[in-house]
Design a protein around this motif. Structure first.
Motif, PDB file in Angstrom:
ATOM      1  N   ARG A   1       0.829  -1.209   0.000  1.00 51.89           N
ATOM      2  CA  ARG A   1       0.000   0.000   0.000  1.00 51.89           C
ATOM      3  C   ARG A   1       0.868   1.266   0.000  1.00 51.89           C
ATOM      4  O   ARG A   1       0.593   2.222  -0.714  1.00 51.89           O
ATOM      5  CB  ARG A   1      -0.902  -0.029   1.237  1.00 51.89           C
ATOM      6  CG  ARG A   1      -1.813   1.136   1.400  1.00 51.89           C
ATOM      7  CD  ARG A   1      -2.984   1.037   0.472  1.00 51.89           C
ATOM      8  NE  ARG A   1      -3.780   2.241   0.507  1.00 51.89           N
ATOM      9  CZ  ARG A   1      -4.767   2.503  -0.328  1.00 51.89           C
ATOM     10  NH1 ARG A   1      -5.076   1.639  -1.272  1.00 51.89           N
ATOM     11  NH2 ARG A   1      -5.435   3.612  -0.236  1.00 51.89           N
ATOM     12  N   ALA A   2       1.928   1.227   0.818  1.00 56.20           N
ATOM     13  CA  ALA A   2       2.792   2.406   0.906  1.00 56.20           C
ATOM     14  C   ALA A   2       3.422   2.679  -0.458  1.00 56.20           C
ATOM     15  O   ALA A   2       3.474   3.830  -0.922  1.00 56.20           O
ATOM     16  CB  ALA A   2       3.858   2.176   1.976  1.00 56.20           C
ATOM     17  N   ALA A   3       3.868   1.633  -1.137  1.00 60.68           N
ATOM     18  CA  ALA A   3       4.510   1.814  -2.444  1.00 60.68           C
ATOM     19  C   ALA A   3       3.481   2.313  -3.468  1.00 60.68           C
ATOM     20  O   ALA A   3       3.760   3.211  -4.269  1.00 60.68           O
ATOM     21  CB  ALA A   3       5.104   0.488  -2.904  1.00 60.68           C
ATOM     22  N   PHE A   4       2.285   1.779  -3.394  1.00 60.97           N
ATOM     23  CA  PHE A   4       1.230   2.143  -4.344  1.00 60.97           C
ATOM     24  C   PHE A   4       0.844   3.625  -4.183  1.00 60.97           C
ATOM     25  O   PHE A   4       0.751   4.379  -5.142  1.00 60.97           O
ATOM     26  CB  PHE A   4       0.024   1.233  -4.097  1.00 60.97           C
ATOM     27  CG  PHE A   4      -1.158   1.528  -4.959  1.00 60.97           C
ATOM     28  CD1 PHE A   4      -1.131   1.228  -6.312  1.00 60.97           C
ATOM     29  CD2 PHE A   4      -2.308   2.098  -4.422  1.00 60.97           C
ATOM     30  CE1 PHE A   4      -2.227   1.487  -7.119  1.00 60.97           C
ATOM     31  CE2 PHE A   4      -3.403   2.364  -5.222  1.00 60.97           C
ATOM     32  CZ  PHE A   4      -3.370   2.059  -6.573  1.00 60.97           C
ATOM     33  N   THR A   5       0.652   4.034  -2.936  1.00 61.44           N
ATOM     34  CA  THR A   5       0.266   5.423  -2.651  1.00 61.44           C
ATOM     35  C   THR A   5       1.337   6.387  -3.165  1.00 61.44           C
ATOM     36  O   THR A   5       1.031   7.398  -3.801  1.00 61.44           O
ATOM     37  CB  THR A   5       0.070   5.623  -1.132  1.00 61.44           C
ATOM     38  OG1 THR A   5      -0.717   4.563  -0.656  1.00 61.44           O
ATOM     39  CG2 THR A   5      -0.590   6.926  -0.800  1.00 61.44           C
ATOM     40  N   ALA A   6       2.599   6.045  -2.882  1.00 65.70           N
ATOM     41  CA  ALA A   6       3.686   6.928  -3.306  1.00 65.70           C
ATOM     42  C   ALA A   6       3.709   7.047  -4.831  1.00 65.70           C
ATOM     43  O   ALA A   6       3.932   8.135  -5.372  1.00 65.70           O
ATOM     44  CB  ALA A   6       5.012   6.378  -2.787  1.00 65.70           C
ATOM     45  N   GLY A   7       3.424   5.965  -5.524  1.00 66.31           N
ATOM     46  CA  GLY A   7       3.425   5.973  -6.991  1.00 66.31           C
ATOM     47  C   GLY A   7       2.375   6.927  -7.544  1.00 66.31           C
ATOM     48  O   GLY A   7       2.640   7.726  -8.439  1.00 66.31           O
TER      49      GLY A   7
ATOM     50  N   VAL B   1      -7.074   1.936  -7.128  1.00 71.04           N
ATOM     51  CA  VAL B   1      -7.308   0.617  -6.541  1.00 71.04           C
ATOM     52  C   VAL B   1      -6.003  -0.167  -6.604  1.00 71.04           C
ATOM     53  O   VAL B   1      -5.457  -0.377  -7.681  1.00 71.04           O
ATOM     54  CB  VAL B   1      -8.402  -0.131  -7.317  1.00 71.04           C
ATOM     55  CG1 VAL B   1      -8.464  -1.590  -6.903  1.00 71.04           C
ATOM     56  CG2 VAL B   1      -9.758   0.527  -7.080  1.00 71.04           C
ATOM     57  N   MET B   2      -5.553  -0.580  -5.457  1.00 69.19           N
ATOM     58  CA  MET B   2      -4.291  -1.323  -5.431  1.00 69.19           C
ATOM     59  C   MET B   2      -4.546  -2.790  -5.787  1.00 69.19           C
ATOM     60  O   MET B   2      -5.369  -3.438  -5.154  1.00 69.19           O
ATOM     61  CB  MET B   2      -3.704  -1.230  -4.025  1.00 69.19           C
ATOM     62  CG  MET B   2      -2.408  -1.986  -3.901  1.00 69.19           C
ATOM     63  SD  MET B   2      -1.753  -1.887  -2.230  1.00 69.19           S
ATOM     64  CE  MET B   2      -2.508  -3.304  -1.462  1.00 69.19           C
ATOM     65  N   PRO B   3      -3.856  -3.300  -6.812  1.00 69.81           N
ATOM     66  CA  PRO B   3      -4.044  -4.723  -7.107  1.00 69.81           C
ATOM     67  C   PRO B   3      -3.493  -5.574  -5.964  1.00 69.81           C
ATOM     68  O   PRO B   3      -2.619  -5.122  -5.222  1.00 69.81           O
ATOM     69  CB  PRO B   3      -3.223  -4.946  -8.376  1.00 69.81           C
ATOM     70  CG  PRO B   3      -2.755  -3.617  -8.832  1.00 69.81           C
ATOM     71  CD  PRO B   3      -2.880  -2.654  -7.685  1.00 69.81           C
ATOM     72  N   GLU B   4      -4.006  -6.764  -5.825  1.00 72.18           N
ATOM     73  CA  GLU B   4      -3.559  -7.662  -4.767  1.00 72.18           C
ATOM     74  C   GLU B   4      -2.063  -7.951  -4.889  1.00 72.18           C
ATOM     75  O   GLU B   4      -1.585  -8.282  -5.974  1.00 72.18           O
ATOM     76  CB  GLU B   4      -4.314  -8.997  -4.892  1.00 72.18           C
ATOM     77  CG  GLU B   4      -5.491  -9.104  -3.996  1.00 72.18           C
ATOM     78  CD  GLU B   4      -5.092  -9.023  -2.527  1.00 72.18           C
ATOM     79  OE1 GLU B   4      -5.519  -8.043  -1.909  1.00 72.18           O
ATOM     80  OE2 GLU B   4      -4.396  -9.905  -2.017  1.00 72.18           O
ATOM     81  N   PRO B   5      -1.328  -7.861  -3.793  1.00 76.68           N
ATOM     82  CA  PRO B   5       0.093  -8.219  -3.851  1.00 76.68           C
ATOM     83  C   PRO B   5       0.277  -9.744  -3.906  1.00 76.68           C
ATOM     84  O   PRO B   5      -0.644 -10.485  -3.572  1.00 76.68           O
ATOM     85  CB  PRO B   5       0.644  -7.672  -2.529  1.00 76.68           C
ATOM     86  CG  PRO B   5      -0.534  -7.553  -1.616  1.00 76.68           C
ATOM     87  CD  PRO B   5      -1.747  -7.362  -2.486  1.00 76.68           C
TER      88      PRO B   5
END
Ligand code: BGC
Length: 795
Positions: free
Chosen positions: A74-80, A100-104
């Motif tokens: 989530r942290a990486a996705f938000t920063a992107g 929407v963050m895809p499932e890791p």
């Protein structure tokens, strides 16, 4: 909930040791994101619901480890996303709203003890973006497939539970997993409800409201998620109308759902009274547990001048709870006029000559022909005029739609075509003399203020979905400048999964103020600091120190879950909850229900919408309307009218389609909702239809909605705010003058630019959408009419 597969291992006899896995176990989703999100005080997750019901969860280590994986991703996705917005992406805000963050992916040991296991798979989506046919979104990830299949092999009792708002391509696991339950997204009691169903204290009796299939099998004839032009080449072949007509077998068909028991259907009689068909059937519970069944009646319309899908849903009825051995007679009725088809050549809805087979069953793929209606010669059901413009293509049609001769010995009833007349059109309703007189006494400028939503002169608070100034977190208000002229202001707040207001607000001697704009809370993590600052949303918090009030609301099931109940009573009851909270918090118009068609399973807002079928959609919307409007002074706003079936470039995307497709698929649910629910308001949509914004289309608003269906309420636009409308694209966003000219009564949420646009267009032949005082007076009078009606009801 919809039971998709069962081998009888569930329900469990008693709570015991349970191995619980999956993304939705602890991070359960009560609904989707965006303006349809609801700010509850709390809700029970599936993990909490199971623990509260007495289960001992043996997989704490797995759940903790998954949480850590999720947080990191989530942290990486938000920063992107933040970086993309900071780099100047013109659709920045929408990107944040729909993010929407895809499932890791991960590899965690599946070592929970117990002989029963549940894997909860979740998917979130929402306003501002469409879903994608990739692993982690519409498809399963390799991690999910591996874990689901291992659990199926490891535990004697294994349930795959789906905490999703719409389909996921289950192809890799569907035929290997014995028990699959579509829990859906059920609002704040989802965890408790799930525990009840797992223990057999309650049972699943829902049916799919849209087809679940492998991605490759869905209809890919038309475009989807194009930026500018989205061509609906598939015509009326949407959902099961496509699958059944081309003979493709979906994973789980429209109308399908099992229960903890089994049923048998037997037809008793078929009648034709004038053009009204009734089929009476007896439904018997033949199993060993209680349950409810949904009897469904489909019609195969004969091929003629117009090509026809294999079948169309014409009626459905759900039984009450039936105990083992118990029976109930259900009556399924419909008017033949309601399955008439639009003939572009004559602008009429017609019933062509031929035999109309009646199919009775419990899903679109499990029906029996029980009789037929014979129509001797083609008749006109409604004489209309053309609306909606024209596409630059001819609708696709299947090569040969399956058609079997009617089995011998079945009843065939003949329509008396000589006694059949086209149905009269109601014509646009009158506005009350009182409202007309008030409007006539206003200046041009005052009228123009009434025709846009209420705003502060700075315009800086016109934040999408949070522009309300009287009730904090409401999406907007109508003009509040003229209480002394007897014109009340209407407070409008979102749905559809409940009433969306801020959780809390402040109040001091200057009045109420917002401390937590809810939609802003949703996106703020993605927004760069400068963008947050230009919205001036933090200023108040620092400056004012009044009393803090709570304003928590109830989250009801998402639209698709309500439709999956196939039960208007459930919809009515949920509408009743919303209506009660509207009374409590002072909201006049609920910006819901939303009933756009599930055209593609990838539409990011499908969870807010009901179904791929207009009858299921229209009936659900009418029932929820009934529930809300049973509260005096409260009204619904059915939305988004119309053809708003994707989120990609949602403000300026052009839906290109034939008039037949428009009328039979995309307008029909709205017509059913208007004719059966009498909604107080309608919201036009952002998108264009055949090159013109729907909100600029007088033919949609005046000809169809008011003239053909007799809608007598208020028409408002969707929320066009300057910072969203700004980005450069082929088509511009809608504007106030264009929408008022077309018969929308209020341009929402309102800003100084919109008021100036109206004043500029007034008596100005050079303006893009020239307006006369009569335009403004009519719109203002309709707004006043509704405001007076709701006030009178509330008093
Ligand atoms: C959405 C509508 C909503 C409105 C007000 C828009 O962005 O499309 O569905 O009612 O905002 O929040």
């Amino acid at each position: 909930m919809v039971l998709l597969k069962t081998n009888g291992a569930f329900p469990l006899k008693a709570p015991g040791r349970l191995a619980l896995y999956g993304s939705g176990a602890r991070r359960t989703l009560k609904g989707g994101t965006g303006s349809g999100d609801v700010n509850v005080r709390a809700f029970t997750t599936i993990e909490q619901g199971l623990r509260a019901a007495g289960f001992t969860i043996t997989t704490d280590a797995w759940l903790d480890a998954y949480d850590a994986v999720w947080q990191k991703a989530r942290a990486a996705f938000t920063a992107g996303i933040k970086a993309r917005i900071a780099a100047g992406d013109p659709d920045g805000f929408m990107l944040a709203l729909g993010a929407v963050m895809p499932e890791p992916d991960y590899d965690l040991p599946l070592d929970g003890e117990g002989d029963a296991a549940v894997y909860v798979l979740s998917r979130v989506c929402g306003e501002g973006d469409d879903r994608h046919a990739v692993p982690g979104d519409f498809e399963l990830t390799p991690t999910e497939i591996r874990d689901i299949l291992s659990l199926q092999a490891k535990y004697p009792r294994f349930l795959l539970a789906l905490n999703v708002g719409g389909p996921v391509d289950l192809t890799p696991v569907a035929d290997k997993v014995d028990n699959i339950l579509l829990v859906s997204q059920l609002g704040m009691t989802i965890g408790d409800s799930f525990a009840d169903v797992l223990l057999g204290k309650a049972y699943p009796s829902g049916k799919l409201a849209s087809t679940w299939a492998a991605w490759a099998d869905y209809c890919h004839i038309g475009d989807f998620a194009e930026m500018d032009e989205t061509r609906y080449r598939e015509g009326v072949y949407v959902g099961y109308r496509y699958f059944d007509s081309v003979g493709k077998t979906p994973l789980f068909p429209f109308g399908y759902g099992l229960g903890y028991t089994t049923f048998e259907l037997a037809v008793n009689r078929i009648e034709l009274d004038s053009s009204f068909v009734s089929v009476e059937a007896t439904v018997t519970n033949t199993g060993r547990r209680p349950g409810r069944e949904v009897a469904q009646l489909y019609v195969s319309v004969p091929q003629g001048k117009l090509d026809q899908p294999f079948q169309t849903l014409a009626a459905f009825e759900k039984t009450d709870e039936l105990l083992p051995g118990e029976s109930e007679n259900v009556l399924l009725g419909f008017d033949l006029r309601d399955i008439a088809s639009f003939d572009n050549e004559t602008a009429c809805e017609i019933l062509e000559a031929g035999q109309y087979a009646l199919r009775l069953g419990v899903s679109s793929r499990d029906t029996t022909v029980v009789g037929a209606i014979e129509i001797g010669k083609t008749v006109i059901a409604r004489q209309l005029s053309h609306i909606g413009g024209e596409p630059d293509f001819v609708d696709w049609k299947p090569e040969a739609v399956p058609c079997a001769p009617l089995p011998e010995g079945l009843p065939v009833l003949s329509l008396d075509t000589d006694a059949f007349d086209p149905a009269p059109l109601p014509g646009a309703p009158e506005i009350s003399e009182e409202a007309k007189a008030i409007a006539a006494g206003l200046t041009d400028e005052e009228l123009a203020y009434l025709c846009v939503g209420d705003y502060r002169e700075t315009g800086s608070d016109s934040f999408v979905g949070s522009a309300g100034m009287q009730v904090m977190g409401a999406a907007g208000d109508s003009c509040s400048r003229y209480p002394d002229k007897g014109i009340p202001s209407l407070v409008m707040a979102d749905g559809p999964a409940g009433l969306r207001l801020d959780r809390q607000y402040g109040e001091d001697e200057q009045g109420r103020y917002s401390i937590q704009p809810s939609l802003f809370e949703l996106v703020k993590d993605f927004l760069p600091d400068e963008m947050v600052n230009t919205m001036h949303l933090n200023d108040v918090k620092a400056e004012r120190h009044g009393v803090i009030h709570d304003q928590y609301c109830t989250a009801i099931p998402v639209g698709t879950a309500l439709a999956q109940s196939w039960n208007p009573e459930v919809c009515r009851a949920c509408g009743d909850i919303v209506g009660e909270e509207m009374e409590r918090f002072g909201v006049h118009l609920w910006l819901a229900p939303a009933l756009n068609i599930h055209r593609s399973p990838l539409c990011g807002r499908n969870f807010e919408y009901y179904s791929e079928d207009p009858l299921v959609s229209g009936r659900a919307a009418a029932a929820i309307t009934d529930g809300v409007q049973s509260h005096p002074g409260r009204g619904v706003t059915i939305k988004h009218y119309a053809c708003n079936n994707q989120e990609t470039n949602r403000l300026r995307n052009n839906s290109v389609m034939s008039e037949r497709t428009l009328r039979e698929i995309y307008l029909r649910g709205f017509r059913i909702a208007v004719e059966n629910g009498d909604p107080r308001a309608v919201m036009t949509s952002y998108n264009l239809l055949n090159g013109e914004h729907t909100s600029h289309r007088e033919d949609l608003v005046e000809t169809a909605l008011r003239g053909e269906w007799g809608f007598d309420g208020l028409v408002m636009t969707d929320w066009v705010v300057a910072f969203m409308a700004g980005a450069a694209h082929k088509y511009p966003a809608a504007c106030a003058s264009g929408t008022i000219k077309a018969g929308n009564d209020v341009f929402m949420p309102g800003s100084p630019v919109d008021h100036a646009d109206l004043m500029n267009a007034l008596n100005n032949g050079e303006a893009r959408y020239p307006l006369t005082r009569a335009h403004l007076e009519k719109c203002a009078a309709r707004l006043i009419d509704l405001a007076l009606l709701l006030r009178e009801q509330a008093e």
